[in-house]
Design a protein around this motif. Structure first.
Motif, short mmCIF file in Angstrom:
data_model
loop_
_atom_site.label_atom_id
_atom_site.label_comp_id
_atom_site.label_asym_id
_atom_site.label_seq_id
_atom_site.Cartn_x
_atom_site.Cartn_y
_atom_site.Cartn_z
N MET A 48 0.83 -1.20 0.00
CA MET A 48 0.00 0.00 0.00
C MET A 48 0.87 1.26 0.00
O MET A 48 0.59 2.23 -0.72
CB MET A 48 -0.92 0.00 1.23
N LYS A 49 1.91 1.22 0.81
CA LYS A 49 2.81 2.38 0.86
C LYS A 49 3.50 2.58 -0.50
O LYS A 49 3.62 3.70 -1.01
CB LYS A 49 3.85 2.19 1.96
N MET B 280 2.37 1.55 -3.43
CA MET B 280 1.39 2.01 -4.39
C MET B 280 1.08 3.50 -4.19
O MET B 280 0.92 4.26 -5.14
CB MET B 280 0.10 1.19 -4.24
N GLY B 281 0.97 3.91 -2.89
CA GLY B 281 0.70 5.32 -2.62
C GLY B 281 1.82 6.21 -3.14
O GLY B 281 1.57 7.26 -3.76
N ASP B 282 3.07 5.77 -2.89
CA ASP B 282 4.21 6.55 -3.39
C ASP B 282 4.20 6.61 -4.91
O ASP B 282 4.48 7.66 -5.51
CB ASP B 282 5.51 5.92 -2.90
N ARG B 283 3.87 5.46 -5.54
CA ARG B 283 3.88 5.43 -7.02
C ARG B 283 2.77 6.32 -7.58
O ARG B 283 2.96 7.03 -8.58
CB ARG B 283 3.68 3.99 -7.49
N ILE B 284 1.59 6.30 -6.91
CA ILE B 284 0.48 7.14 -7.37
C ILE B 284 0.84 8.61 -7.27
O ILE B 284 0.60 9.41 -8.20
CB ILE B 284 -0.79 6.83 -6.56
N VAL C 122 -7.35 4.18 0.14
CA VAL C 122 -6.77 2.91 -0.33
C VAL C 122 -5.93 2.27 0.78
O VAL C 122 -6.00 1.06 1.02
CB VAL C 122 -5.91 3.14 -1.59
N ALA C 123 -5.14 3.08 1.50
CA ALA C 123 -4.27 2.55 2.55
C ALA C 123 -5.05 1.97 3.71
O ALA C 123 -4.66 0.99 4.33
CB ALA C 123 -3.31 3.64 3.03
#
Length: 394
Positions: A225-226, A228-232, A340-341
């Motif tokens: 999740m972290k 994905m959040g960074d990538r988003i 999302v997280a």
């Protein structure tokens, strides 16, 4: 009863006498008690006559019985408080002369006067003496009979001893059998308990393993999740940057739109002209041509008039177009990442959320997709429907 008498110490006797004084016993009674303590009688024996229902003379008769070691069953007959001192004295006297205990009990139960009791005791005693005189003491027959009786009694005693030993052995065997049954039962119960404990321990081990595995999964999901959040956030920053550059470039190259005029006569001729929608052709930065057919009175096309107009090149090309449809405010983007997280999404669902963002779903559509906990397969179908719906809306 006179043997093994050990008198108490003077101090101990005095303490006991003081207790009697506190209970207001007479001095004669205290003197009698002191004499008996010094003689060696026990406190239990002395308590036999320490009853205020007795007078001092009755107490002395009972004390005399204790001194002479009279059996308890005789004392129990004599000590009844309803008897006078003379009745007690006469009964004790004739017991010592050999009158049977049962006779003494029967005579005393009648409640006769002492003189009558003496006469009855004397009659019984005389009868006993007559019977003794009639039996020849030196008779050989009596001796042989007594000898035989002794042998029989001895044999009976021997048999009784054997029976007692046998009963004892049988009792031991029975007890041993019971003990063995108890032991077997306890062993079985312990085995059952051990099996239960082992089963519960296995369940605990399985639960511990499951907990450890779930913890690993949660840690992996948190890391994913972290990531994905960074990538988003990184993608959004890139989209903003590319969109800004494209917008500046498009503005610098933009030209005023030009309109093609149509003569007044031609306008009259095209009053009845229809421009089908399917004849429009659009391309980014490329002029769009409309060919308008001109018909005569009979409906035949006599001429086609091309009309040209320039369409400004869109600043939202490529990746910029994606951002244009997902140009969320900074707070909205943070809310989506936070949602999302905090959601209970598996990696397959996260992949679909990423795909939805890349395909340009709106913020509202993304929120619905995240919060409804839809399976990854169903997410994929819904995303395709949403993309189609968005394209039709455009």
């Amino acid at each position: 009863m006179e043997e093994n008498r050990e008198p108490l110490s003077a101090i101990a006797i005095e303490k006991k006498l003081q207790l009697l004084r506190n209970k207001h016993f007479s001095e004669d009674t205290i003197a009698l008690v002191k004499s008996d303590y010094e003689y060696g009688l026990t406190e239990e024996e002395i308590s036999l006559y320490l009853n205020k229902s007795y007078d001092i003379e009755q107490m002395k008769i009972l004390s005399e019985c204790l001194h002479k070691d009279v059996p308890k069953d005789v004392i129990d007959i004599i000590k009844n408080t309803k008897y006078s001192v003379h009745q007690m004295q006469v009964s004790l006297e004739f017991y010592e002369k050999g009158v049977p205990v049962q006779t003494i009990k029967e005579v005393m139960d009648k409640g006769e006067k002492p003189i009558t009791m003496r006469r009855l005791y004397e009659e019984v005693l005389e009868q006993l003496n007559n019977v003794k005189e009639q039996i020849p003491e030196e008779s050989e027959y009596v001796k042989a009979l007594i000898s035989q009786m002794d042998e029989v009694v001895e044999k009976i005693n021997h048999q009784n001893e054997r029976y007692d030993a046998l009963n004892k052995k049988l009792s031991e065997i029975e007890t041993s059998k019971d003990d063995e049954e108890v032991r077997e039962r306890l062993v079985k119960e312990n085995q059952d308990k051990d099996a239960l404990i082992n089963s519960q321990q296995n369940e605990l081990n399985k639960a511990s393993s499951t907990i450890a595995r779930l913890r690993d999964d949660i840690e992996k999901k948190d890391k994913e999740m972290k990531r994905m959040g960074d990538r988003i956030e990184s993608l959004e920053d890139k989209i903003i940057s590319v969109a800004t550059e494209n917008k500046k470039e498009a503005e610098s190259k933009a030209e005023p739109q030009e309109s093609q005029s149509i003569s007044q006569a031609d306008k009259k001729m095209v009053d009845t002209v229809a421009v089908p929608q399917n004849m429009q052709a659009v391309a980014n930065g490329i002029p769009v041509y409309y060919q308008i057919p001109v018909v005569d009175g009979t409906g035949n096309v006599v001429q086609r008039l091309p009309i040209e107009r320039s369409v400004r090149k869109s600043s939202n090309s490529g990746v910029a177009s994606l951002f244009a449809r997902l140009s969320f405010k900074k707070k909205s983007r943070a809310d989506i990442v936070k949602l999302v997280a905090s959601g209970d999404l598996v990696p397959a669902q996260l992949v679909q959320i990423k795909s939805a963002i890349e395909k340009g779903l709106t913020e509202t559509q993304l929120i619905e997709l995240i919060t409804n906990n839809i399976s990854a397969e169903k997410m994929k179908e819904i995303i395709e429907i949403a993309v189609l719906e968005n394209s039709m809306a455009d």
